[in-house]
Write a protein that holds these residues in place. Structure first.
Motif, short mmCIF file in Angstrom:
data_model
loop_
_atom_site.label_atom_id
_atom_site.label_comp_id
_atom_site.label_asym_id
_atom_site.label_seq_id
_atom_site.Cartn_x
_atom_site.Cartn_y
_atom_site.Cartn_z
N TYR A 119 0.83 -1.22 0.00
CA TYR A 119 0.00 0.00 0.00
C TYR A 119 0.85 1.26 0.00
O TYR A 119 0.49 2.27 -0.59
N ARG A 120 2.01 1.19 0.65
CA ARG A 120 2.79 2.42 0.79
C ARG A 120 3.39 2.91 -0.52
O ARG A 120 3.93 4.00 -0.59
N THR A 121 3.28 2.12 -1.58
CA THR A 121 3.77 2.61 -2.87
C THR A 121 2.79 3.61 -3.50
O THR A 121 3.13 4.31 -4.44
N LEU A 122 1.58 3.64 -2.99
CA LEU A 122 0.56 4.52 -3.59
C LEU A 122 0.87 5.98 -3.29
O LEU A 122 0.96 6.37 -2.12
N PRO A 123 1.02 6.81 -4.33
CA PRO A 123 1.38 8.20 -4.06
C PRO A 123 0.40 8.93 -3.12
O PRO A 123 0.82 9.74 -2.32
N SER A 124 -0.87 8.63 -3.20
CA SER A 124 -1.83 9.36 -2.35
C SER A 124 -2.18 8.58 -1.08
O SER A 124 -3.25 8.74 -0.51
N ARG A 125 -1.24 7.76 -0.65
CA ARG A 125 -1.52 6.82 0.45
C ARG A 125 -2.05 7.49 1.72
O ARG A 125 -3.02 7.02 2.31
N SER A 126 -1.41 8.60 2.12
CA SER A 126 -1.81 9.19 3.41
C SER A 126 -3.17 9.85 3.32
O SER A 126 -4.01 9.71 4.21
N GLU A 127 -3.38 10.56 2.23
CA GLU A 127 -4.63 11.29 2.09
C GLU A 127 -5.82 10.32 2.12
O GLU A 127 -6.84 10.59 2.75
N LEU A 128 -5.66 9.21 1.43
CA LEU A 128 -6.77 8.26 1.39
C LEU A 128 -6.99 7.61 2.75
O LEU A 128 -8.12 7.43 3.19
N LEU A 129 -5.90 7.25 3.41
CA LEU A 129 -6.07 6.63 4.73
C LEU A 129 -6.76 7.61 5.68
O LEU A 129 -7.68 7.24 6.41
N ARG A 130 -6.30 8.83 5.68
CA ARG A 130 -6.89 9.82 6.59
C ARG A 130 -8.37 10.01 6.31
O ARG A 130 -9.17 10.19 7.22
N SER A 131 -8.70 9.96 5.04
CA SER A 131 -10.10 10.14 4.71
C SER A 131 -10.94 8.97 5.21
O SER A 131 -11.99 9.16 5.82
N VAL A 132 -10.46 7.76 4.96
CA VAL A 132 -11.21 6.59 5.42
C VAL A 132 -11.37 6.63 6.95
O VAL A 132 -12.42 6.29 7.50
N LEU A 133 -10.32 7.10 7.61
CA LEU A 133 -10.36 7.14 9.08
C LEU A 133 -11.39 8.13 9.62
O LEU A 133 -11.71 8.12 10.80
N CYS A 134 -11.90 8.99 8.74
CA CYS A 134 -12.97 9.89 9.19
C CYS A 134 -14.25 9.12 9.46
O CYS A 134 -15.14 9.60 10.16
N ALA A 135 -14.37 7.92 8.88
CA ALA A 135 -15.57 7.12 9.12
C ALA A 135 -15.59 6.68 10.58
O ALA A 135 -14.56 6.64 11.24
#
Ligand SMILES: O=P(O)(O)OC[C@H]1O[C@H](O[C@H]2O[C@H](CO)[C@@H](O)[C@H](O)[C@H]2O)[C@H](O)[C@@H](O)[C@@H]1O
Ligand code: UDP
Length: 969
Positions: free
Chosen positions: A296-312
């Motif tokens: 997963y960490r190869t994904l350039p937008s990795r942090s942004e997406l994780l942070r967004s999912v964590l809003c759930a």
């Protein structure tokens, strides 16, 4: 049943059944993206004949509105979802209680609030319909009753609506309005995406980037450069598309609704929703695997997406492995704390759990009783008489391992020539994502292999592989599931794989064998009955084919029984219900658990109540509470850690002395620091000291004693020390402290960014390395990492400390006022809850198996003797509290805490009313405390006021003195 001819084209992709046969309006997007969500389209012709729901909008108006999706939440028992081919209605069956999962709390729960149906908004990329335009304002809709639809159909007491893309480009307003109206009949709400955004968001970011990555295929290989170039615009389109979904949700949202977002297409949605309205109840469920964080960490937008999912509020996966990978990506990439409950960020918990999906097995069983299906079964039986039939049903997707499956079959034929004309493989390969180049390549590759094998092993009258590039209608599919001898699922990765469940559900009489890839989520539930294979190992799969074909009836029966029991009891309805229940509960608990942003400490009231109490307890933290701020104490100093040691704020000496000298007041400094630090700073005061989170206690002017639970396991110390040394050496100006019960690595004087990076790596070492199974808690501070034995928290210790204080001071009056101020870590916030009269006492309970030993030996070494104190035995079970909420249900059966009960015969030690309890977090945004002070400077100023008021009050000996003082403020 149509089959391909081996000698001609073995696989024809020309027949695409989903276009509904000649739309009157040109519909380029529909052609570009013919696949239908998770719910495979059934052939339009067959569906039209078989399903009354394949109706146009006019027909929909004429017909009674009893359709599958329209039935969400309004279905009466036995009502027939009209689109359903079996005309049997959604099953009410299948609510057999589910064994408890370590993840979600399971079991059937009513969702309605006082008989009201709860509204559920299901948001998924695709609506479960295929829409075909028949005129300017005329649409025909066909419902696909796939897994999710069936699942939601079965959920009682929920009024569900579906929000998603209808899979067609509708550029004109008239068309949009007409489609919106038509969909409303089916309780569907469209999101209109234009061609360009679909290209970038769906074909690009979703299917060319996230999909392969989540299935361990990495970012696209061949056009790597092009992908990198396009990445940003595709990601922007992805965010834009998610925002468009969010806009539609806002429009339809009503307070109290549950919003359930689905899949990798909508990872950005939870953030959009919560930014709009923090009170929305938001769940997100991923249908695919979540890969290891290394992928997963190869994904350039990795942090942004994780942070967004964590809003759930709740994040769900099919298996524990996927959930674990997700948590570990959050800890590794974002540096957040992973707990058994989920992921924690500054006191806010996102619950993460596994919710394995199931199917509506009754629907399949009922279908087998239908005449149409029986007719299919007869035809197939005759067609393949004398041959064993193996079945593959997959979307034509690289994750499904179709080439591997066919090659394994070839190997089997090679090695078992006697089987050559006695077995046939029927492979249904449903075209999907046909616009994405990788999928086009796969199609040619599969056709090439099938052609070669059929050429090699075929005869004039028979071919070994029947390959269909098309979908089947539900009846034909059920018939195939029922008549075939072996199902072959060779996914290289697969979130779950419902085909394997469906096959089992239809094999009630035949008891066919399931060969199942160990890389499908289903392997975790059907593994015991299936033959598990590694699809990359062609030899192993070939051997498994032989095993399956020659398996004794006894073994087949046994294996089948196991899987059948699972499939019929773990239903789709159960899955959906569990998720929605869990989401409701998670939100309710979060509200109880964390006061989001507490108000400022009401100084006047706090002091007023203090002055009017008879027996007060002040519990004060040290670090960042009574200390000088970091900036003024050490950062600018040299390298010497010595210079950086914690120092009591000089302005506090006077106020503390005043407070400590008041005989109606007991002051405790409760800190994580070790004894020497507390001795040095507070030795001169008439107060109690509790070091190392309360594991050591020093009475006023007395000696240190230990309050440690006696079975504290410290075997982990050496391994942790090793890790801490390693990181300390590599992080300039960081240091670590070895305390009696914990290790703390502190980087508050180091470069902050570098310190954080190092902390993340350290956490990985700690979580996954030699201590991963040790009885320790790894606690993250804002600039520190601490490892403690399990059970070492301030809340757990305060009970024992109180016992000791009460005993030693021979208190005659119950404590009627408590003020607790500290900059405590999340783990230690249990102390706030311990005293809070408004928390139900059972939610404060945490089983603490260790009994307590108050060993008064001066050196304070832990005692090995069991406590003989009856009081401490029962009291120790209190505390830990709501922040460890998982325990609340189990704990109630394990101990019955009385609230603040007697430490001395016949007298109540605490007589604390809500208005006399002040818990206050310092410098935290979210906290379990009732109030906030923003910094240690505010603490100083507050304690000064309190001390002044005390002096004034005691000095005047007048009941009005405090009012005079307070009036001056
Ligand atoms: O809509 P498409 O692009 O054609 O894709 C179809 C769906 O494929 C994926 O399905 C997953 O969900 C199944 C049920 O949970 C699971 O069994 C399977 O293993 C997964 O691959 C995808 O996640 C869906 O969003 C797509 O709609
Ligand atoms: O011709 C077909 C072939 C498959 N399916 C359905 O498609 C779904 C496939 O789900 P699975 O989880 O196996 O894989 P996915 O395609 O979602 O990755 C199953 O419910 C099948 O019944 C279908 O409706 N028609």
């Amino acid at each position: 049943m149509p089959t391909s001819s081996p000698s001609n084209s073995p696989a024809s992709s020309s027949s695409y059944p989903c276009d509904g046969g000649g739309a009157a309006y040109p519909n380029p997007i529909n052609r570009m993206m013919p696949e239908r969500g998770r719910h495979y389209p059934f052939s339009a012709a067959a569906a039209a004949a078989a399903s009354p729901d394949a109706m146009d909008t006019d027909a929909a108006e004429r017909a009674p509105a009893v359709t599958s999706v329209a039935d969400f939440g309004v279905q009466s028992p036995g009502a027939a979802p009209a689109n359903m081919d079996d005309a049997g209605g959604a099953s009410a069956a299948g609510h057999a209680p589910r064994p408890p999962l370590a993840g979600p709390r399971s079991g059937f729960r009513r969702l309605g609030l006082r008989g009201m149906k709860q509204r559920l908004l299901v948001v998924a990329n695709r609506l479960p319909v295929s829409a075909n335009r028949r005129g300017e304002d005329h649409w025909s809709l066909e419902i696909s009753a796939g897994g999710l639809v069936s699942a939601l159909l079965g959920v009682k007491d929920v009024d569900a609506k579906w929000i998603g893309w209808a899979g067609v480009n509708v550029p004109d307003e008239i068309g949009q309005r007409a489609l919106t109206r038509a969909l409303a009949e089916k309780r569907c709400i469209p999101v209109f995406l234009d061609e360009e955004i679909v290209h970038q968001y769906y074909n690009g970011y979703c299917n060319n980037i996230l999909w392969p990555l989540f299935h361990y295929l990495g970012l696209p290989q061949e056009d790597r450069l092009a992908t990198t170039r396009n990445f940003e615009s595709q990601f922007n389109a992805y965010k834009r598309a998610n925002q468009m979904f969010a806009d539609v949700v806002y429009e339809h949202y009503q307070e109290g609704d549950v919003i359930w977002c689905h899949d990798y297409h909508l990872m950005f949605l939870p953030k959009c929703l919560k930014d709009h309205n923090i009170n929305m109840k938001v769940g997100w469920f991923l249908h695919t695997p979540f890969p290891s964080s290394e992928i997963y960490r190869t994904l350039p937008s990795r942090s942004e997406l994780l942070r967004s999912v964590l809003c759930a509020d709740l994040v769900g996966f099919h298996t524990y492995d996927y959930a674990r990978h997700f948590v570990s990506a959050c800890t590794r990439i974002l540096g957040l704390e992973g707990t058994p409950e989920g992921v924690e960020d500054q006191g806010r918990l996102t619950r993460v759990a596994a919710f394995p999906i199931g199917i509506d097995s009754e629907r399949f069983k009922r279908a087998l009783e239908l005449t149409a299906v029986k007719r299919h079964i007869n035809e197939l039986t005759q067609r393949f008489a004398g041959r064993k039939v193996m079945l593959g049903v997959d979307r034509l997707d690289m994750i499904k391992g179709i080439p591997q499956k066919i090659l394994a079959f070839e190997k089997f034929l090679e090695e078992n020539p006697l089987w050559n004309d006695k077995v046939v493989l029927l492979q249904i390969a449903v075209p999907t994502r046909t616009d994405v180049p990788e999928y086009q390549k796969l199609t040619s590759q599969v056709h090439e292999i099938v052609g070669r094998i059929n050429g090699r092993f075929g005869t004039l009258t028979a071919v070994p592989i029947h390959h269909l590039d098309r979908s089947l209608d539900f009846h034909a599919l059920c018939a195939l599931y029922a008549v075939t001898d072996v199902a072959l699922v060779t996914s290289l990765r697969d979130g779950m794989n419902l085909v394997s469940y469906e096959y089992v559900a239809c094999q009630g009489s035949k008891k066919g064998v399931l060969i199942l890839s160990e890389f499908a989520g289903a392997a975790q539930s059907l593994g015991a009955g299936a033959i598990l294979v590694n699809p990359w190992n062609i030899t192993e799969v070939a051997n498994s084919i032989r095993h399956a074909l020659t398996m004794s009836p006894d073994e087949r029966e046994k294996r089948h029984r196991h899987n059948y029991a699972h499939v019929t009891t773990h239903t789709a309805q159960d899955w959906a219900e569990t998720f929605v229940c869990e989401l409701n509960e998670t939100v309710a608990e979060a509200q109880l658990r964390t006061r989001q942003v507490p108000p400022d400490l009401p100084n006047r009231a706090t002091i007023h109540q203090y002055l009017h109490s008879k027996n007060r307890l002040l519990i004060l933290g040290f670090n960042s509470t009574l200390t000088e701020p970091v900036e003024s104490s050490g950062r600018r100093g040299g390298d010497q850690i010595k210079e950086m040691e914690l120092k009591l704020h000089p302005d506090l000496k006077g106020p503390l002395r005043t407070l400590c000298e008041d005989e109606r007041t007991t002051v405790i400094v409760l800190s994580g620091s070790d004894r020497s630090v507390l001795d040095e700073n507070f030795g001169e005061f008439n107060m109690w000291l509790a070091a190392e989170h309360g594991m050591f206690l020093r009475p006023t002017n007395g000696e240190w004693m230990t309050t440690m639970p006696e079975h504290l396991n410290m075997d982990w110390v050496d391994s942790v020390k090793h890790v801490f040394e390693y990181f300390t050496e590599r992080t300039p100006r960081s240091h670590f402290e070895h305390r009696e019960t914990s290790f703390v690595w502190n980087y508050k004087y180091a470069d902050v960014e570098f310190g954080r990076l190092q902390a993340r790596d350290m956490l990985q070492h700690l979580w996954t390395g030699p201590i991963s199974n040790a009885a320790v808690d790894v606690v993250q501070g804002s600039r520190s990492v601490e490892v403690r034995s399990v059970g070492v928290t301030k809340g757990a210790a305060i009970d024992r400390i109180l016992g000791e204080i009460v005993h030693s001071k021979s208190m005659l009056t119950p404590i009627d006022y408590v003020l607790c101020i500290g900059h405590f870590l999340g783990k230690d916030e249990d102390i706030y809850v311990f005293f809070d009269p408004e928390y139900p006492s059972e939610s404060k309970v945490k089983q603490d198996s260790a009994s307590v030993s108050l060993d008064r030996r001066p050196n304070g070494r832990p005692s090995n003797s069991r406590s003989n104190s009856k009081n401490s035995q029962s009291r120790v079970q209190k505390a830990q509290a709501a922040s460890e909420r998982s325990s609340s249900s189990s704990s109630s059966s394990q101990g019955t805490p009385t609230s603040h009960h007697d430490w001395r015969e016949g007298s109540s030690v605490l007589d604390l009313k809500g208005e006399n309890y002040f818990s206050c977090a310092v410098g935290r945004k979210r906290s379990n405390a009732r109030y906030l002070l923003n910094s240690s400077e505010e603490v100083v100023s507050f304690l000064k006021d309190m001390a002044n008021a005390t002096t004034a009050h005691n000095g005047f000996q007048s009941t009005t003195a405090d009012y005079m003082f307070l009036d001056r403020q």
